[in-house]
Design a protein around this motif. Structure first.
Motif, PDB file in Angstrom:
ATOM      1  N   GLY A  94     -73.081 -49.063  65.577  1.00 40.53           N
ATOM      2  CA  GLY A  94     -73.240 -48.469  66.896  1.00 40.53           C
ATOM      3  C   GLY A  94     -73.686 -47.024  66.821  1.00 40.53           C
ATOM      4  O   GLY A  94     -73.930 -46.467  65.747  1.00 40.53           O
ATOM      5  N   GLN A  95     -73.786 -46.412  67.978  1.00 41.09           N
ATOM      6  CA  GLN A  95     -74.226 -45.023  68.093  1.00 41.09           C
ATOM      7  C   GLN A  95     -73.064 -44.086  67.809  1.00 41.09           C
ATOM      8  O   GLN A  95     -72.007 -44.189  68.420  1.00 41.09           O
ATOM      9  N   LEU A  96     -73.256 -43.160  66.879  1.00 38.32           N
ATOM     10  CA  LEU A  96     -72.229 -42.176  66.580  1.00 38.32           C
ATOM     11  C   LEU A  96     -72.388 -40.986  67.523  1.00 38.32           C
ATOM     12  O   LEU A  96     -73.504 -40.592  67.860  1.00 38.32           O
ATOM     13  N   PRO A  97     -71.279 -40.390  67.965  1.00 41.95           N
ATOM     14  CA  PRO A  97     -71.361 -39.287  68.939  1.00 41.95           C
ATOM     15  C   PRO A  97     -71.914 -38.005  68.319  1.00 41.95           C
ATOM     16  O   PRO A  97     -71.949 -37.850  67.096  1.00 41.95           O
ATOM     17  N   GLU A  98     -72.307 -37.070  69.184  1.00 40.83           N
ATOM     18  CA  GLU A  98     -72.845 -35.780  68.734  1.00 40.83           C
ATOM     19  C   GLU A  98     -71.746 -34.862  68.204  1.00 40.83           C
ATOM     20  O   GLU A  98     -72.007 -34.007  67.376  1.00 40.83           O
ATOM     21  N   SER A  99     -70.531 -35.021  68.705  1.00 42.33           N
ATOM     22  CA  SER A  99     -69.408 -34.216  68.209  1.00 42.33           C
ATOM     23  C   SER A  99     -68.162 -35.096  68.146  1.00 42.33           C
ATOM     24  O   SER A  99     -68.033 -36.059  68.889  1.00 42.33           O
ATOM     25  N   ILE A 100     -67.292 -34.733  67.230  1.00 41.68           N
ATOM     26  CA  ILE A 100     -66.040 -35.459  67.018  1.00 41.68           C
ATOM     27  C   ILE A 100     -64.917 -34.436  67.062  1.00 41.68           C
ATOM     28  O   ILE A 100     -65.042 -33.332  66.525  1.00 41.68           O
TER      29      ILE A 100
END
Length: 175
Positions: A94-100
């Motif tokens: 899936g798509q990984l977020p821009e920030s964690i």
């Protein structure tokens, strides 16, 4: 003629030695229990938090976030440098977020003080994130990575000496 026995003058009741034994024991127990009650109520810890009901409801949300991490087959690798820079590699579907969001609860061996840091890690490349922790020199860290609808958690022993690998936990079975 009958003789009348002479009445002996009784000692003062305060001077009676048996009085100390009869009254002194129970009196010392009452005093000790009052002192113990004072200690218990003046230094009592709260067993139940103020928002226990809200925390209980959040358990289901956390379980759903763990399930989401399992379904995305997420795994993460963390590396902490001596200057406090944190490098994260995150892999999954899936798509990984821009920030964690990285939450760190840490304590040292000689102190029982626990501090929690919340640090956003920013994406520097696909699957690679970076951030900086300041003034953290613990021996044990409890890590929580949060990205939208999922979370990964793990314990990191000696973070300056070794890297941490976190995989989405498989559900525990109750038989």
């Amino acid at each position: 003629m009958a003789t009348i026995p002479l009445l002996q003058k009784a000692d003062n009741w305060k001077k009676e030695p048996w009085l100390l034994l009869v009254v002194g024991g129970p009196l010392s127990v009452v005093c000790a229990s009052l002192f113990s009650g004072y200690l218990a109520f003046s230094g009592a810890d709260k067993v139940v938090t103020e928002d226990y009901y809200k925390q209980g409801l959040m358990i289901n949300a956390d379980l759903m976030r763990d399930q989401e991490a399992r379904s995305l087959k997420l795994d993460a690798g963390l590396h902490l440098q001596a200057d406090g820079q944190v490098n994260l590699s995150l892999h999954g579907q899936g798509q990984l977020p821009e920030s964690i969001l990285l939450s760190v609860a840490s304590s040292t061996n000689d102190q029982l003080v626990e501090t929690t840091h919340r640090l956003p890690l920013l994406k520097i490349a696909p699957g690679l994130y970076q951030g900086t922790l300041s003034d953290v020199k613990p021996s044990i860290m409890h890590i929580k990575l949060e990205g939208g609808s999922w979370r990964l958690t793990g314990d990191w022993h000696h973070p300056l000496q070794s890297d941490l690998e976190i995989r989405a936990a498989s559900p525990s079975r109750v038989e």
